[in-house]
Design a protein around this motif. Structure first.
Motif, PDB file in Angstrom:
ATOM      1  N   VAL A   1       7.117 -17.627 -40.517  1.00  0.00           N
ATOM      2  CA  VAL A   1       5.820 -17.338 -41.137  1.00  0.00           C
ATOM      3  C   VAL A   1       6.017 -16.498 -42.395  1.00  0.00           C
ATOM      4  CG1 VAL A   1       3.561 -16.264 -40.831  1.00  0.00           C
ATOM      5  CG2 VAL A   1       4.598 -17.522 -38.937  1.00  0.00           C
ATOM      6  N   GLU A   2       6.951 -15.517 -42.334  1.00  0.00           N
ATOM      7  CA  GLU A   2       7.258 -14.707 -43.523  1.00  0.00           C
ATOM      8  C   GLU A   2       7.716 -15.590 -44.669  1.00  0.00           C
ATOM      9  OE1 GLU A   2       8.682 -10.238 -42.492  1.00  0.00           O
ATOM     10  OE2 GLU A   2       9.998 -11.836 -41.762  1.00  0.00           O
ATOM     11  N   SER A   3       8.566 -16.533 -44.362  1.00  0.00           N
ATOM     12  CA  SER A   3       9.073 -17.446 -45.382  1.00  0.00           C
ATOM     13  C   SER A   3       7.945 -18.274 -45.987  1.00  0.00           C
ATOM     14  CB  SER A   3      10.128 -18.367 -44.761  1.00  0.00           C
ATOM     15  OG  SER A   3      10.582 -19.314 -45.684  1.00  0.00           O
ATOM     16  N   ALA A   4       7.031 -18.727 -45.133  1.00  0.00           N
ATOM     17  CA  ALA A   4       5.900 -19.524 -45.620  1.00  0.00           C
ATOM     18  C   ALA A   4       4.983 -18.694 -46.505  1.00  0.00           C
ATOM     19  CB  ALA A   4       5.120 -20.096 -44.435  1.00  0.00           C
ATOM     20  N   LEU A   5       4.762 -17.417 -46.138  1.00  0.00           N
ATOM     21  CA  LEU A   5       3.892 -16.543 -46.933  1.00  0.00           C
ATOM     22  C   LEU A   5       4.451 -16.325 -48.335  1.00  0.00           C
ATOM     23  CD1 LEU A   5       2.822 -13.872 -44.280  1.00  0.00           C
ATOM     24  CD2 LEU A   5       1.304 -15.462 -45.464  1.00  0.00           C
ATOM     25  N   LYS A   6       5.758 -16.189 -48.430  1.00  0.00           N
ATOM     26  CA  LYS A   6       6.374 -16.027 -49.755  1.00  0.00           C
ATOM     27  C   LYS A   6       6.095 -17.247 -50.627  1.00  0.00           C
ATOM     28  CE  LYS A   6      10.102 -12.961 -48.243  1.00  0.00           C
ATOM     29  NZ  LYS A   6      11.565 -12.812 -48.017  1.00  0.00           N
ATOM     30  N   LYS A   7       6.248 -18.438 -50.052  1.00  0.00           N
ATOM     31  CA  LYS A   7       5.998 -19.669 -50.800  1.00  0.00           C
ATOM     32  C   LYS A   7       4.504 -19.806 -51.148  1.00  0.00           C
ATOM     33  CE  LYS A   7       9.896 -22.138 -48.739  1.00  0.00           C
ATOM     34  NZ  LYS A   7      10.330 -23.257 -47.867  1.00  0.00           N
ATOM     35  N   ARG A   8       3.656 -19.219 -50.336  1.00  0.00           N
ATOM     36  CA  ARG A   8       2.215 -19.265 -50.593  1.00  0.00           C
ATOM     37  C   ARG A   8       1.770 -18.176 -51.562  1.00  0.00           C
ATOM     38  NH1 ARG A   8      -1.265 -21.698 -47.170  1.00  0.00           N
ATOM     39  NH2 ARG A   8      -2.766 -19.989 -47.335  1.00  0.00           N
ATOM     40  N   ARG A   9       2.708 -17.345 -51.979  1.00  0.00           N
ATOM     41  CA  ARG A   9       2.393 -16.199 -52.841  1.00  0.00           C
ATOM     42  C   ARG A   9       1.366 -15.294 -52.158  1.00  0.00           C
ATOM     43  NH1 ARG A   9       4.554 -16.968 -57.895  1.00  0.00           N
ATOM     44  NH2 ARG A   9       5.168 -19.111 -58.391  1.00  0.00           N
ATOM     45  N   HIS A  10       1.565 -15.173 -50.836  1.00  0.00           N
ATOM     46  CA  HIS A  10       0.781 -14.273 -49.985  1.00  0.00           C
ATOM     47  C   HIS A  10      -0.710 -14.614 -49.929  1.00  0.00           C
ATOM     48  CE1 HIS A  10       4.108 -11.611 -48.987  1.00  0.00           C
ATOM     49  NE2 HIS A  10       4.533 -11.827 -50.230  1.00  0.00           N
TER      50      HIS A  10
ATOM     51  N   GLU B   1       4.659 -15.969 -31.817  1.00  0.00           N
ATOM     52  CA  GLU B   1       5.163 -14.636 -31.481  1.00  0.00           C
ATOM     53  C   GLU B   1       4.141 -13.565 -31.861  1.00  0.00           C
ATOM     54  OE1 GLU B   1       8.901 -14.118 -33.408  1.00  0.00           O
ATOM     55  OE2 GLU B   1      10.028 -15.223 -31.867  1.00  0.00           O
ATOM     56  N   THR B   2       3.996 -12.571 -31.011  1.00  0.00           N
ATOM     57  CA  THR B   2       2.999 -11.519 -31.259  1.00  0.00           C
ATOM     58  C   THR B   2       3.289 -10.762 -32.556  1.00  0.00           C
ATOM     59  OG1 THR B   2       4.289 -10.001 -29.872  1.00  0.00           O
ATOM     60  CG2 THR B   2       2.504 -11.218 -28.807  1.00  0.00           C
ATOM     61  N   GLU B   3       4.557 -10.688 -32.958  1.00  0.00           N
ATOM     62  CA  GLU B   3       4.923  -9.965 -34.180  1.00  0.00           C
ATOM     63  C   GLU B   3       4.328 -10.601 -35.428  1.00  0.00           C
ATOM     64  OE1 GLU B   3       7.656  -8.969 -30.969  1.00  0.00           O
ATOM     65  OE2 GLU B   3       7.036 -10.881 -31.853  1.00  0.00           O
ATOM     66  N   VAL B   4       3.970 -11.858 -35.339  1.00  0.00           N
ATOM     67  CA  VAL B   4       3.357 -12.540 -36.495  1.00  0.00           C
ATOM     68  C   VAL B   4       2.063 -11.834 -36.883  1.00  0.00           C
ATOM     69  CG1 VAL B   4       2.258 -14.689 -37.276  1.00  0.00           C
ATOM     70  CG2 VAL B   4       4.426 -14.768 -36.010  1.00  0.00           C
ATOM     71  N   GLY B   5       1.364 -11.314 -35.903  1.00  0.00           N
ATOM     72  CA  GLY B   5       0.106 -10.626 -36.168  1.00  0.00           C
ATOM     73  C   GLY B   5       0.272  -9.344 -36.944  1.00  0.00           C
ATOM     74  N   GLU B   6       1.508  -8.821 -37.030  1.00  0.00           N
ATOM     75  CA  GLU B   6       1.769  -7.598 -37.774  1.00  0.00           C
ATOM     76  C   GLU B   6       1.906  -7.844 -39.275  1.00  0.00           C
ATOM     77  OE1 GLU B   6       5.299  -6.106 -36.035  1.00  0.00           O
ATOM     78  OE2 GLU B   6       4.425  -5.841 -34.024  1.00  0.00           O
ATOM     79  N   LEU B   7       2.068  -9.104 -39.662  1.00  0.00           N
ATOM     80  CA  LEU B   7       2.266  -9.447 -41.066  1.00  0.00           C
ATOM     81  C   LEU B   7       0.965  -9.317 -41.848  1.00  0.00           C
ATOM     82  CD1 LEU B   7       4.482 -12.629 -40.609  1.00  0.00           C
ATOM     83  CD2 LEU B   7       5.263 -10.366 -41.327  1.00  0.00           C
ATOM     84  N   GLU B   8       1.090  -8.776 -43.059  1.00  0.00           N
ATOM     85  CA  GLU B   8      -0.070  -8.760 -43.939  1.00  0.00           C
ATOM     86  C   GLU B   8      -0.389 -10.200 -44.343  1.00  0.00           C
ATOM     87  OE1 GLU B   8      -0.003  -6.105 -47.224  1.00  0.00           O
ATOM     88  OE2 GLU B   8       0.973  -4.479 -46.101  1.00  0.00           O
ATOM     89  N   ASP B   9      -1.627 -10.432 -44.639  1.00  0.00           N
ATOM     90  CA  ASP B   9      -2.105 -11.746 -45.065  1.00  0.00           C
ATOM     91  C   ASP B   9      -2.132 -12.772 -43.924  1.00  0.00           C
ATOM     92  OD1 ASP B   9      -2.210 -10.815 -47.781  1.00  0.00           O
ATOM     93  OD2 ASP B   9      -0.046 -11.107 -47.894  1.00  0.00           O
ATOM     94  N   VAL B  10      -1.939 -12.304 -42.679  1.00  0.00           N
ATOM     95  CA  VAL B  10      -2.066 -13.196 -41.527  1.00  0.00           C
ATOM     96  C   VAL B  10      -3.196 -12.684 -40.634  1.00  0.00           C
ATOM     97  CG1 VAL B  10      -1.007 -14.028 -39.397  1.00  0.00           C
ATOM     98  CG2 VAL B  10       0.328 -13.983 -41.506  1.00  0.00           C
ATOM     99  N   TYR B  11      -4.147 -13.551 -40.308  1.00  0.00           N
ATOM    100  CA  TYR B  11      -5.222 -13.233 -39.370  1.00  0.00           C
ATOM    101  C   TYR B  11      -4.923 -14.017 -38.091  1.00  0.00           C
ATOM    102  CZ  TYR B  11      -7.695 -11.620 -43.552  1.00  0.00           C
ATOM    103  OH  TYR B  11      -8.052 -10.958 -44.712  1.00  0.00           O
ATOM    104  N   LEU B  12      -4.353 -13.336 -37.105  1.00  0.00           N
ATOM    105  CA  LEU B  12      -3.935 -14.000 -35.877  1.00  0.00           C
ATOM    106  C   LEU B  12      -4.877 -13.652 -34.725  1.00  0.00           C
ATOM    107  CD1 LEU B  12      -1.949 -15.658 -34.166  1.00  0.00           C
ATOM    108  CD2 LEU B  12      -0.588 -13.547 -33.866  1.00  0.00           C
ATOM    109  N   TYR B  13      -5.407 -14.684 -34.087  1.00  0.00           N
ATOM    110  CA  TYR B  13      -6.292 -14.508 -32.934  1.00  0.00           C
ATOM    111  C   TYR B  13      -5.669 -15.214 -31.730  1.00  0.00           C
ATOM    112  CZ  TYR B  13      -9.843 -13.048 -36.306  1.00  0.00           C
ATOM    113  OH  TYR B  13     -10.534 -12.386 -37.287  1.00  0.00           O
ATOM    114  N   THR B  14      -5.891 -14.651 -30.551  1.00  0.00           N
ATOM    115  CA  THR B  14      -5.410 -15.272 -29.317  1.00  0.00           C
ATOM    116  C   THR B  14      -6.591 -15.820 -28.527  1.00  0.00           C
ATOM    117  OG1 THR B  14      -5.604 -13.269 -27.971  1.00  0.00           O
ATOM    118  CG2 THR B  14      -3.555 -13.565 -29.229  1.00  0.00           C
ATOM    119  N   VAL B  15      -6.275 -16.464 -27.419  1.00  0.00           N
ATOM    120  CA  VAL B  15      -7.332 -17.038 -26.596  1.00  0.00           C
ATOM    121  C   VAL B  15      -8.242 -15.946 -26.040  1.00  0.00           C
ATOM    122  CG1 VAL B  15      -6.011 -17.019 -24.440  1.00  0.00           C
ATOM    123  CG2 VAL B  15      -7.801 -18.734 -24.776  1.00  0.00           C
TER     124      VAL B  15
END
Length: 421
Positions: free
Chosen positions: A260-269, A284-298
């Motif tokens: 996901v970090e790699s994808a965000l770089k290519k997306r220019r955040h 992975e739960t750690e994905v939710g810690e990334l800036e520019d990611v809005y992660l929701y669970t069930v």
């Protein structure tokens, strides 16, 4: 004759029974005609969905057993297998039940809108079979009118109460216009199918379906005009995904923080909206810690759904009032129509008496009798003829102590008001 709604649904019968009592769409016209022939019905309609099978008709109460017997025989069941889970609603109850069904108040998901379209299809099939006119036709039309009123005057269908719909609803809060967004869906099960359809209806720009089995992804992609890829192609598709929703049966995460970090770089955040519906989780739960990611669970969606369910319950109470008023109005109209035949017979009878007296008067006039004398006699004869039979019946009723008929005569002919005048 009485109106009847007879059937089974998800509340009264397990799926093993419901699936055996369902009707294939292509056989419904023939089934409606068979039901009418077997139970001596002039009108009938059949509603058959995954959660219910219901028959609507007009018949005498003692004939409902014949209809139930036909239903069991048609599906190769013993009547006893159905009797424990069948329900019957009569007249006002039948009208009320149909309106509750059409409004989504009797559905597994409170307020769901699909059932109204299914009821309209049932009515259309009945019309094609020539078995929807007079009473049943009026009931369907009144039902559709009340269901529309419920949709427009309450909030019964405004808030999502399914996981798939809630996920798409959240996406609409993140992105101002989904028509500029690209979606990546991981999985091809029932939930992802619903998500894909909701996204398509919301006008999302493009949809990519990733699945372990490419053939299933292709089938769903064809339905929503999307693109199908294998799991191995997810890293290449990820940078283009504004919306990512995942629901698989994988026991291990499919998407990690690094990819996901790699994808965000290519997306220019540019922000990414993600919903992980899977249990165990796909992301992975750690994905939710990334800036520019809005992660929701069930679990996040469950909170939304429960809140919206409470909102729908409030709206359902308003809907019940509209349905009760609509059902009572329909039964009142039906009772008014029942008087038409009697009124027509009464008018014809009195017209025949009048014609006879008029013919006699015209004959006397042709013989030269005075017109004023004939008119007086005509008026007197008409009064006597019109009142003869009612007078006989009222005297008999009085002699028998039938005060109810005396009161009815007073009300029908407004005799109290005449005496006061």
């Amino acid at each position: 004759m009485a109106l009847l709604a007879l059937g089974i649904n998800h509340k009264t019968a397990p799926v093993e029974i419901r699936e055996r009592v369902s009707f294939a769409p292509e056989k419904l016209v023939d089934a409606v005609q068979q039901a009418c022939q077997a139970a001596g019905l002039e009108e009938a309609a059949i509603l058959s969905t995954c959660n219910r099978t219901e028959l609507y008709c007009s018949l005498k109460e003692e004939e409902s057993k014949r209809l139930l017997g036909w239903l069991a025989q048609y599906h190769g069941l013993d009547v006893g297998q159905l009797e424990s889970c069948i329900y019957e609603h009569w007249d006002l109850g039948a009208a009320r039940h149909m309106m509750r069904v059409a409004s989504g108040l009797d559905s597994l998901v409170l307020g769901e809108p699909q059932i109204l379209g299914q009821l309209k299809s049932a009515f259309s099939v009945s019309q094609d079979a020539g078995k929807a006119h007079s009473e049943l036709g009026r009931l369907f039309r009144q039902t559709f009118s009340v269901a529309k009123q419920v949709r427009t005057e309450t909030s019964i269908g405004q808030n999502p109460v399914s996981v798939a719909y809630a996920a798409v609803s959240l996406a609409q809060h993140i992105f101002a216009d989904l028509r500029d967004s690209h979606a990546l869906l991981i999985g091809a099960g029932e939930t992802i199918e619903l998500v894909a359809r909701h996204l398509k209806q919301a006008g999302v720009k493009s949809i990519t379906i990733a699945n372990r089995t490419l053939s299933r992804a292709l089938a769903l992609a064809d339905e929503v005009n999307g693109k199908a890829i294998e799991f191995s192609d997810i890293p290449q598709a990820l940078p283009n995904a504004d919306i990512l929703i995942s629901s698989t049966a994988s026991q291990l995460p499919i998407l990690g923080k690094g990819s996901v970090e790699s994808a965000l770089k290519k997306r220019r955040h540019r922000p990414m909206f993600m919903v992980d519906i899977a249990v165990p989780r796909d992301i992975e739960t750690e994905v939710g810690e990334l800036e520019d990611v809005y992660l929701y669970t069930v679990d996040d969606l469950t909170e939304v759904i429960e809140e919206n369910q409470r909102s729908r319950m409030d709206a359902a109470a308003e809907a019940e009032e509209l349905i009760e008023a609509g059902a009572e109005a329909f039964m009142r109209q039906l009772r008014e129509l029942e008087a038409v035949d009697s009124l027509t017979a009464l008018r014809n009878q009195y017209q025949s008496l009048a014609n006879d007296e008029l013919e006699k008067a015209l004959h006397q006039l042709a013989l030269g009798k005075p017109a004023d004398e004939l008119l007086k006699r005509l008026a007197n004869n008409l009064t006597n003829k019109f009142l003869h039979e009612p007078s006989v019946q009222m005297r008999r009723a009085s002699a028998e102590g039938r005060q109810d008929l005396q009161d009815a005569a007073q009300e029908l002919f407004q005799l109290n008001s005449l005496s006061k005048d």
